[in-house]
Scaffold this motif. Sequence first.
Motif, PDB file in Angstrom:
ATOM      1  N   ARG A  31      86.482  -7.883 -56.193  1.00  0.00           N
ATOM      2  CA  ARG A  31      85.784  -9.084 -56.634  1.00  0.00           C
ATOM      3  C   ARG A  31      86.212 -10.284 -55.803  1.00  0.00           C
ATOM      4  NH1 ARG A  31      89.834 -11.939 -58.146  1.00  0.00           N
ATOM      5  NH2 ARG A  31      91.409 -11.139 -59.584  1.00  0.00           N
ATOM      6  N   GLU A  32      85.349 -11.305 -55.813  1.00  0.00           N
ATOM      7  CA  GLU A  32      85.627 -12.545 -55.096  1.00  0.00           C
ATOM      8  C   GLU A  32      86.262 -13.552 -56.046  1.00  0.00           C
ATOM      9  OE1 GLU A  32      81.993 -13.807 -53.278  1.00  0.00           O
ATOM     10  OE2 GLU A  32      82.040 -12.217 -51.775  1.00  0.00           O
ATOM     11  N   GLY A  33      86.497 -14.751 -55.526  1.00  0.00           N
ATOM     12  CA  GLY A  33      87.058 -15.816 -56.346  1.00  0.00           C
ATOM     13  C   GLY A  33      88.431 -16.268 -55.909  1.00  0.00           C
ATOM     14  N   VAL A  34      89.062 -15.531 -54.993  1.00  0.00           N
ATOM     15  CA  VAL A  34      90.368 -15.911 -54.455  1.00  0.00           C
ATOM     16  C   VAL A  34      90.151 -16.506 -53.075  1.00  0.00           C
ATOM     17  CG1 VAL A  34      92.628 -15.076 -53.716  1.00  0.00           C
ATOM     18  CG2 VAL A  34      91.569 -14.137 -55.782  1.00  0.00           C
ATOM     19  N   ASP A  35      90.838 -17.612 -52.794  1.00  0.00           N
ATOM     20  CA  ASP A  35      90.675 -18.307 -51.513  1.00  0.00           C
ATOM     21  C   ASP A  35      91.682 -17.858 -50.458  1.00  0.00           C
ATOM     22  OD1 ASP A  35      88.554 -20.233 -52.331  1.00  0.00           O
ATOM     23  OD2 ASP A  35      90.105 -20.895 -53.735  1.00  0.00           O
ATOM     24  N   LEU A  36      92.920 -17.739 -50.866  1.00  0.00           N
ATOM     25  CA  LEU A  36      94.012 -17.405 -49.938  1.00  0.00           C
ATOM     26  C   LEU A  36      94.834 -16.256 -50.498  1.00  0.00           C
ATOM     27  CD1 LEU A  36      95.208 -21.043 -49.245  1.00  0.00           C
ATOM     28  CD2 LEU A  36      94.619 -19.447 -47.421  1.00  0.00           C
ATOM     29  N   ILE A  37      95.384 -15.433 -49.599  1.00  0.00           N
ATOM     30  CA  ILE A  37      96.240 -14.347 -50.067  1.00  0.00           C
ATOM     31  C   ILE A  37      97.450 -14.217 -49.151  1.00  0.00           C
ATOM     32  CG2 ILE A  37      94.961 -12.565 -48.789  1.00  0.00           C
ATOM     33  CD1 ILE A  37      95.521 -10.718 -51.258  1.00  0.00           C
ATOM     34  N   TYR A  38      98.614 -14.099 -49.787  1.00  0.00           N
ATOM     35  CA  TYR A  38      99.866 -13.822 -49.094  1.00  0.00           C
ATOM     36  C   TYR A  38     100.093 -12.315 -49.119  1.00  0.00           C
ATOM     37  CZ  TYR A  38     101.359 -18.762 -49.380  1.00  0.00           C
ATOM     38  OH  TYR A  38     101.464 -20.123 -49.242  1.00  0.00           O
ATOM     39  N   LEU A  39     100.330 -11.718 -47.964  1.00  0.00           N
ATOM     40  CA  LEU A  39     100.588 -10.281 -47.882  1.00  0.00           C
ATOM     41  C   LEU A  39     101.621  -9.986 -46.797  1.00  0.00           C
ATOM     42  CD1 LEU A  39      96.941  -8.831 -48.020  1.00  0.00           C
ATOM     43  CD2 LEU A  39      98.668  -8.616 -49.817  1.00  0.00           C
ATOM     44  N   ALA A  40     102.432  -8.972 -47.039  1.00  0.00           N
ATOM     45  CA  ALA A  40     103.284  -8.457 -45.969  1.00  0.00           C
ATOM     46  C   ALA A  40     102.404  -7.857 -44.884  1.00  0.00           C
ATOM     47  CB  ALA A  40     104.238  -7.406 -46.530  1.00  0.00           C
ATOM     48  N   ASP A  41     102.930  -7.788 -43.667  1.00  0.00           N
ATOM     49  CA  ASP A  41     102.100  -7.446 -42.517  1.00  0.00           C
ATOM     50  C   ASP A  41     101.413  -6.089 -42.637  1.00  0.00           C
ATOM     51  OD1 ASP A  41     104.654  -6.355 -42.272  1.00  0.00           O
ATOM     52  OD2 ASP A  41     105.087  -7.348 -40.376  1.00  0.00           O
ATOM     53  N   ALA A  42     102.070  -5.098 -43.217  1.00  0.00           N
ATOM     54  CA  ALA A  42     101.440  -3.780 -43.355  1.00  0.00           C
ATOM     55  C   ALA A  42     100.216  -3.854 -44.258  1.00  0.00           C
ATOM     56  CB  ALA A  42     102.441  -2.776 -43.910  1.00  0.00           C
ATOM     57  N   PHE A  43     100.316  -4.618 -45.334  1.00  0.00           N
ATOM     58  CA  PHE A  43      99.195  -4.740 -46.266  1.00  0.00           C
ATOM     59  C   PHE A  43      98.108  -5.655 -45.703  1.00  0.00           C
ATOM     60  CE2 PHE A  43     102.657  -3.210 -48.839  1.00  0.00           C
ATOM     61  CZ  PHE A  43     102.050  -2.283 -49.673  1.00  0.00           C
TER      62      PHE A  43
ATOM     63  N   TYR B 220     101.524  -1.637 -37.097  1.00  0.00           N
ATOM     64  CA  TYR B 220     101.049  -1.322 -38.442  1.00  0.00           C
ATOM     65  C   TYR B 220      99.647  -0.734 -38.449  1.00  0.00           C
ATOM     66  CZ  TYR B 220     105.145  -3.323 -40.601  1.00  0.00           C
ATOM     67  OH  TYR B 220     106.439  -3.549 -40.996  1.00  0.00           O
ATOM     68  N   GLU B 221      98.879  -0.987 -37.420  1.00  0.00           N
ATOM     69  CA  GLU B 221      97.559  -0.364 -37.357  1.00  0.00           C
ATOM     70  C   GLU B 221      97.712   1.156 -37.244  1.00  0.00           C
ATOM     71  OE1 GLU B 221      93.275  -0.925 -35.068  1.00  0.00           O
ATOM     72  OE2 GLU B 221      95.035  -2.013 -34.369  1.00  0.00           O
ATOM     73  N   ARG B 222      98.600   1.604 -36.396  1.00  0.00           N
ATOM     74  CA  ARG B 222      98.841   3.037 -36.277  1.00  0.00           C
ATOM     75  C   ARG B 222      99.530   3.590 -37.518  1.00  0.00           C
ATOM     76  NH1 ARG B 222     101.214   4.974 -30.614  1.00  0.00           N
ATOM     77  NH2 ARG B 222     100.207   6.914 -31.305  1.00  0.00           N
ATOM     78  N   LEU B 223     100.449   2.826 -38.098  1.00  0.00           N
ATOM     79  CA  LEU B 223     101.123   3.282 -39.314  1.00  0.00           C
ATOM     80  C   LEU B 223     100.130   3.486 -40.460  1.00  0.00           C
ATOM     81  CD1 LEU B 223     104.395   1.145 -39.288  1.00  0.00           C
ATOM     82  CD2 LEU B 223     104.258   3.635 -39.215  1.00  0.00           C
ATOM     83  N   ASN B 224      99.173   2.580 -40.582  1.00  0.00           N
ATOM     84  CA  ASN B 224      98.176   2.735 -41.643  1.00  0.00           C
ATOM     85  C   ASN B 224      97.287   3.955 -41.417  1.00  0.00           C
ATOM     86  OD1 ASN B 224      99.015   0.527 -43.139  1.00  0.00           O
ATOM     87  ND2 ASN B 224      97.634  -0.899 -42.130  1.00  0.00           N
ATOM     88  N   GLU B 225      97.032   4.271 -40.169  1.00  0.00           N
ATOM     89  CA  GLU B 225      96.188   5.429 -39.862  1.00  0.00           C
ATOM     90  C   GLU B 225      96.835   6.733 -40.304  1.00  0.00           C
ATOM     91  OE1 GLU B 225      95.553   5.161 -35.694  1.00  0.00           O
ATOM     92  OE2 GLU B 225      94.050   3.557 -35.821  1.00  0.00           O
ATOM     93  N   VAL B 226      98.159   6.808 -40.254  1.00  0.00           N
ATOM     94  CA  VAL B 226      98.858   8.053 -40.594  1.00  0.00           C
ATOM     95  C   VAL B 226      99.536   7.981 -41.959  1.00  0.00           C
ATOM     96  CG1 VAL B 226      99.251   8.580 -38.167  1.00  0.00           C
ATOM     97  CG2 VAL B 226     100.994   7.309 -39.432  1.00  0.00           C
TER      98      VAL B 226
END
Length: 342
Positions: free
Chosen positions: A73-85, A322-328
Amino acid sequence: MIAISRSALVAGIGAALAAGPALAQDQLVISTWGFNGDILEEELYAPFEEEHDVEIVLETGNNADRLNRVRVREGVDLIYLADAFAQQAIDAGLFAEIDRSLIPNIDNIYEVGRAPHDEEYGPAYTIGRYGIIYDSEALDEPVTSWSGMWRDDLEGEVSIPNPVTTAGQLIILAAAERAGVDAFENPDAAFESLAELEPNVLTAYSRGSEMVNLFSQGEISVAAAQDFTLSSVVDAVPGAVWADLEEGSYANLNTINILEGSDNKELAHAFINFHLDQDVQKALAVRGVDAPINTNVELTEEEAAPWTYGQDVVDALRIPDYERLNEVADDWVDRWEDIFAS
C-alpha cells in the motif's frame, strides 16, 4: 504536533493508510526503526517540523516488516532501510528517483555513502561496520582475522547472526574467503567452510540484544556483529573489544529513500537534506544514536569511540555486493539451515 509517542508503533496509522488515500500535504509519513525515539524527536523530527511547518508521522518496525508494508500500500513518503533491504526495495520498484540538486548536503558525506545503490536512489545517512567483537579477557590470543572464529579453542563460544538479518549472510563471504573461493562462483566450497564453523557456534542470534545477553551471561566470547552493538557489549563485559581484522570489516550503510507513491517528494528531499546536516549529524553522534556520515563533523576521541569515524577507517571498509547477495538469498538460507538448524 501529533498526540502520539513517536517511539511506539501506532496501529491506527497503518489501518488508516491502508483504507484511504495519502495523507495531507502538511504531514510527512516516515517508516523507520523506532530506536532512540526521544532523542530523534528532540534533535531531528521536532526541529524539522518547526522549520517546515509540517507534522511528522512515524511507522516503526524492523526492516522486513516495514518493507512488506510498503509493498502492499501507499501512504508512506520516506523509508529508512539497511542497504540489503534497500536493494530489495529497488528490485521491487518501490523507490522514486531522487533529485540530488535538492539534497546539497550529499556533497558533504563520505563518498561511499553518496550513492550506495546508484545515483537515482537515496544516500546513506550513517555508516557502520560488520566485524567481530570478542572478550579480550576470556581469550588467550586476540582475534585478528575472520578465520579466527574457526579456532579450535573457541568451541561453543561463538555467535553469528541469523542469515535473514541485516548482515547475516556476510559470514558466508568470510567462510568463502577462508576456503580461498568466491562464494557466488563456488557456494559448495563456501558452505563446506561454513560447516566447519558449526562446532564453535553456540547459537545464531536474530537481534543484537540477544547477542549482548550471551556475552553478559558468559556464554560466548566471540561474535560476528555490527559495531553499533559494541557499546552495549562493553557495558556488560568491560573486556570486550572490536577486532582489528587483517582482511578488514564490512561496511553497513543505512539508507533513506523516497517512496514512489509519495505526494510529498519536495518535502521528503528537504528532510533527507536536513538529516545530513552537519549539526544534526553531530548531535545524533554525540547522543549515541548514529555514526556521523557528514565528513565536516568533528568528534573528540571519546565521542568517536563507538563509531565508524574518520576517512581512514571508512576507506578500509569492504563493500558487499547486495544485488548479488539478494539473487542467491533463498538458496543460501536453505544451505545455512541445513548446517545450523539440524
